[in-house]
Every structure is written in structure tokens, then in C-alpha cells.
Design a protein around this motif. Structure first.
Motif, PDB file in Angstrom:
ATOM      1  N   ASP A  48       0.879  -1.226  -0.038  1.00 16.25           N
ATOM      2  CA  ASP A  48       0.004  -0.029   0.040  1.00 16.25           C
ATOM      3  C   ASP A  48       0.828   1.224   0.119  1.00 16.25           C
ATOM      4  N   THR A  49       0.329   2.274  -0.547  1.00 13.16           N
ATOM      5  CA  THR A  49       1.023   3.777  -0.524  1.00 13.16           C
ATOM      6  C   THR A  49       0.101   4.841   0.128  1.00 13.16           C
ATOM      7  N   PRO A  50       0.524   5.683   0.512  1.00 10.44           N
ATOM      8  CA  PRO A  50      -0.333   7.045   1.094  1.00 10.44           C
ATOM      9  C   PRO A  50      -0.635   7.983   0.166  1.00 10.44           C
ATOM     10  N   ILE A  51      -0.406   7.581  -1.242  1.00 10.41           N
ATOM     11  CA  ILE A  51      -0.771   8.395  -2.443  1.00 10.41           C
ATOM     12  C   ILE A  51      -2.112   8.674  -2.452  1.00 10.41           C
ATOM     13  N   VAL A  52      -2.785   9.862  -2.789  1.00  9.15           N
ATOM     14  CA  VAL A  52      -4.282  10.197  -2.919  1.00  9.15           C
ATOM     15  C   VAL A  52      -4.948   9.147  -3.954  1.00  9.15           C
ATOM     16  N   GLN A  53      -5.886   8.801  -3.451  1.00 12.82           N
ATOM     17  CA  GLN A  53      -6.672   7.261  -4.133  1.00 12.82           C
ATOM     18  C   GLN A  53      -8.133   7.329  -3.938  1.00 12.82           C
ATOM     19  N   GLY A  54      -8.800   6.477  -4.534  1.00 10.84           N
ATOM     20  CA  GLY A  54     -10.138   6.535  -4.349  1.00 10.84           C
ATOM     21  C   GLY A  54     -10.951   6.997  -5.375  1.00 10.84           C
ATOM     22  N   LYS A  55     -10.221   7.813  -6.444  1.00 11.03           N
ATOM     23  CA  LYS A  55     -11.023   8.150  -7.561  1.00 11.03           C
ATOM     24  C   LYS A  55     -10.542   7.876  -8.708  1.00 11.03           C
ATOM     25  N   ALA A  56     -11.274   7.692  -9.995  1.00 13.04           N
ATOM     26  CA  ALA A  56     -10.781   7.315 -11.129  1.00 13.04           C
ATOM     27  C   ALA A  56      -9.577   7.787 -11.582  1.00 13.04           C
ATOM     28  N   MET A  57      -9.511   9.063 -11.410  1.00 17.07           N
ATOM     29  CA  MET A  57      -8.138   9.810 -12.012  1.00 17.07           C
ATOM     30  C   MET A  57      -7.133  10.246 -11.134  1.00 17.07           C
ATOM     31  N   ALA A  58      -7.079   9.813  -9.941  1.00 18.29           N
ATOM     32  CA  ALA A  58      -6.041   9.942  -8.862  1.00 18.29           C
ATOM     33  C   ALA A  58      -5.215   8.553  -8.569  1.00 18.29           C
ATOM     34  N   GLY A  59      -4.132   8.883  -7.988  1.00 15.08           N
ATOM     35  CA  GLY A  59      -3.165   7.640  -7.679  1.00 15.08           C
ATOM     36  C   GLY A  59      -1.745   7.814  -8.211  1.00 15.08           C
ATOM     37  N   ILE A  60      -1.047   6.826  -8.383  1.00 11.45           N
ATOM     38  CA  ILE A  60       0.428   7.014  -9.017  1.00 11.45           C
ATOM     39  C   ILE A  60       0.329   6.804 -10.505  1.00 11.45           C
ATOM     40  N   PHE A  61       1.074   8.007 -10.885  1.00  8.75           N
ATOM     41  CA  PHE A  61       1.177   8.077 -12.381  1.00  8.75           C
ATOM     42  C   PHE A  61       2.666   7.906 -12.805  1.00  8.75           C
ATOM     43  N   THR A  62       3.398   7.879 -11.735  1.00  5.45           N
ATOM     44  CA  THR A  62       5.027   7.496 -12.377  1.00  5.45           C
ATOM     45  C   THR A  62       5.884   7.029 -11.136  1.00  5.45           C
TER      46      THR A  62
END
Length: 354
Positions: A225-239
Motif C-alpha cells: 500500500d501507499t499513502p498517495i491520494v486514491q479512491g477516484k478514477a483519475m487519482a493515484g500513482i502516475f509515475t
């Protein structure tokens, strides 16, 4: 993830950050304060994937286009792949000593082998499914490579070659990483996969923003798991990028809130098992690509994205904005002070200056 499109970004995101000096493995107290930019070419093009091959910078682009810029001859060479009436969008590129590989994103997923000498193209993999969407591709060595894409069932789509790219096989769902509903990946800069030796990391976003790790070239996987923003279709780890087997960095954020500069950057010192958010409410917002500066002992990083080009000399704790250009989507280093970047309508060379 199929909904990430180029946007016309015109804002300037300003932030005042402290720059910290450090001892570099190559130079003493290397702290870049500015950049000099040379435009290699401009065109009506979108480039999200590049790879460095000596003096040639190969690129994969939209409208079925690919090619390379020869730094020695200061000239662009381009070709186009025709497949029925399809207009292909290539966002993944990888190479072996003799060939370049291009992978299109959407249905049908098409993977081409391109001879470096004569640009002859051969279709080596095709996948037909309305859910097909491939995000990234890398090689471990001249014989073994991997590509990953959004899930068609409840597992990540992973294809692997063990014969130099001549044939590719999809990993069965029982042996590929399982995801949660709404978790996928973003074809932002061909940096969803990071390889160091046999170690392999894949990053995700959407419902969950996680890191998938394999120590044996894709045969077995762990998930963190990571603490990067998540829970929305266009949020998360991009790179993502790793300096070595332990030190890594992930970035991204919320593509629908481009100036959100919290929950969008994190660092690991244990190979991706645990992650720590850094520079919260500081520096850049959405980022499409992060890369370590070579020879920096894992201290120096750059990112490109909606806020422009940012640089850190202290492992991501603080950042300096070096350009406000939001059009750059991907970046790779030639050496410890020169990089090539590309994106919307151009490819440039960046000289980092102390």
C-alpha cells in the motif's frame, strides 16, 4: 487508464522552496539552480514515451507515429505504422540492442518490433478486447521483457517475452497481481514499470494506489500500500522511479485537480515495502514523470507535469521550480546534467546548470 487525455494547461504554479546541498558520487555539492533548453523539434504531436539509444532518442507518439531524433546529425527521422484503418496511439516504448518495441494503448492492443537499422516493423502481439488498455513496457535484458496494462478481469494485464521480443505471452490471472475493482494504471509517461536488475515494480491508481513488486522477473508478486491520494478514477500513482533496489520515489496526484500538491509524492528506502509522503502542501501538483538524476546517490530528482519542471537535491524533501512549462510529459537523462524531455508538440534537450 483510458481517460487520461492531453489538456491545455495554462497556469503557473509557484512555490518557494529551500535547496539543500549534498555530497554527490560524481561531483561535490551539485545543486542545479537553472536550466538551458534547446528545442530539438516541434510538431503537431503527442509524445509520452521515449528511450535513449546512444545518440538517438527514440519516441512513440499518437497518430500511429514513431521515430527518433539523432543528436549527432541534429535531425529527426520518422515513420508511421499502418494497420487496417486504425489510428494507433503509442504510449509505451522499449528497446533491445537490435530492436525497438512499440505498444499501442487501446483495443486492439498491438505490439510491434521495429528493426533499428531499416525501421522494418513486425507485429509480434495482438490482443482484442474492449477493455484492453496497455500502459507501460520495459526490458530486463536483451531477451526478457514485460508490459502491463489495465485489468480485463480482476488481475493486472501482464505480457512477457523470453525470446528477445519475437513472441509475447499473457500471464494467466492466477500468476498476475490481483487488483480491486476500480484499480488500474495511467499511460502517462511509460513509467508505470521500473526495473533494476531482476527487481521489478509496477504502480497503480484509481480506487487503490499501490506498488506491485517482483524479485524474480515477473514470476511472483507482492503488493504494498501507499499513502498517495486514491479512491477516484483519475487519482493515484502516475509515475515511479528507483535509484537502486532500496531507494524509490512515486508521484502523481489527482488529474482532475492539477494544482493539488498534497498526497502526490512519496519516498521509500526499503524497496517499496513502506512509503512516506514528502513535501506535503509544497512544490508541484499533478506530475506525469519522475526520474532520479544519475550519479546522485539517490538524492537528486526531477519531475515534469502540470506545474512545470521541478528539481530536488535532498531526496524530495524540498523542490525548486526550474520551468513553468506544463506541456512536458516524459523525461530521461543522458548523463548527470543533461536530459531529454518530450510531450505536447515538441522534444527538447535540458542542460541543468549549477
Amino acid at each position: 487508464m483510458r481517460n487520461i487525455f492531453l489538456m491545455a494547461l495554462g497556469f503557473v504554479f509557484l512555490n518557494s522552496c529551500k535547496t539543500v546541498k549534498y555530497k554527490d558520487a560524481v561531483d561535490d555539492a551539485v545543486v542545479f539552480k537553472t536550466v538551458k533548453i534547446d528545442t530539438l523539434f516541434q510538431d503537431n504531436i503527442s509524445i509520452r514515451a521515449i528511450t535513449v539509444d546512444g545518440n538517438k532518442i527514440w519516441y512513440a507518439a499518437n497518430n500511429s507515429r514513431f521515430g527518433f531524433f539523432d543528436l549527432e546529425k541534429n535531425k529527426k527521422f520518422e515513420s508511421k505504422i499502418s494497420k487496417d484503418t486504425l489510428t494507433l496511439e503509442f504510449r509505451s516504448i522499449a528497446q533491445t540492442p537490435k530492436n525497438i518495441f512499440l505498444l499501442s494503448v487501446a483495443n486492439p492492443g498491438l505490439l510491434y518490433k521495429v528493426n533499428k537499422e531499416n525501421l522494418e516493423t513486425t507485429l509480434v502481439y495482438q490482443e482484442n478486447n474492449e477493455k484492453v488498455f496497455y500502459d507501460s513496457m520495459k526490458f530486463w535484458n536483451k531477451n526478457e521483457g514485460i508490459a502491463m496494462g489495465d485489468p480485463i478481469t480482476d488481475h493486472l494485464s501482464i505480457i512477457i517475452t523470453r525470446d528477445g521480443g519475437n513472441s509475447w505471452n499473457k500471464v494467466s490471472s492466477g500468476k498476475s497481481p490481483k487488483i480491486v475493482d476500480g484499480e488500474a494504471a495511467f499511460a502517462a509517461s511509460n513509467t508505470n514499470i521500473v526495473i533494476k536488475g531482476n527487481d521489478t515494480w509496477i504502480v497503480s491508481g484509481g480506487k487503490k494506489a499501490r506498488v506491485f513488486y517482483s524479485a524474480d522477473k515477473g514470476n511472483n508478486w507482492e503488493v504494498f500500500d501507499t499513502p498517495i491520494v486514491q479512491g477516484k478514477a483519475m487519482a493515484g500513482i502516475f509515475t515511479a522511479d528507483f535509484y537502486d533496489s532500496k531507494s524509490g520515489f512515486i508521484a502523481g496526484g489527482d488529474y482532475e485537480s492539477l494544482n493539488q500538491n498534497f498526497g502526490n509524492k512519496a519516498r521509500t528506502e526499503d524497496g517499496g515495502k513502506t512509503w512516506e509522503l514528502v513535501s506535503e502542501n509544497m512544490a508541484f501538483g499533478y506530475a506525469s514523470c519522475v526520474q532520479y538524476v544519475p550519479g546522485s546517490n539517490g538524492k537528486s530528482l526531477v519531475t515534469v507535469g502540470a506545474s512545470g519542471l521541478y528539481y530536488s537535491a535532498d531526496g524530495g524533501n524540498s523542490w525548486r521550480q526550474l520551468t513553468t512549462d506544463p506541456s512536458l510529459l516524459t523525461i530521461r537523462f543522458l548523463d548527470n546534467h543533461t536530459a531529454i524531455a518530450a510531450g505536447k508538440n515538441k522534444m527538447i534537450r535540458i542542460n541543468f546548470i549549477k
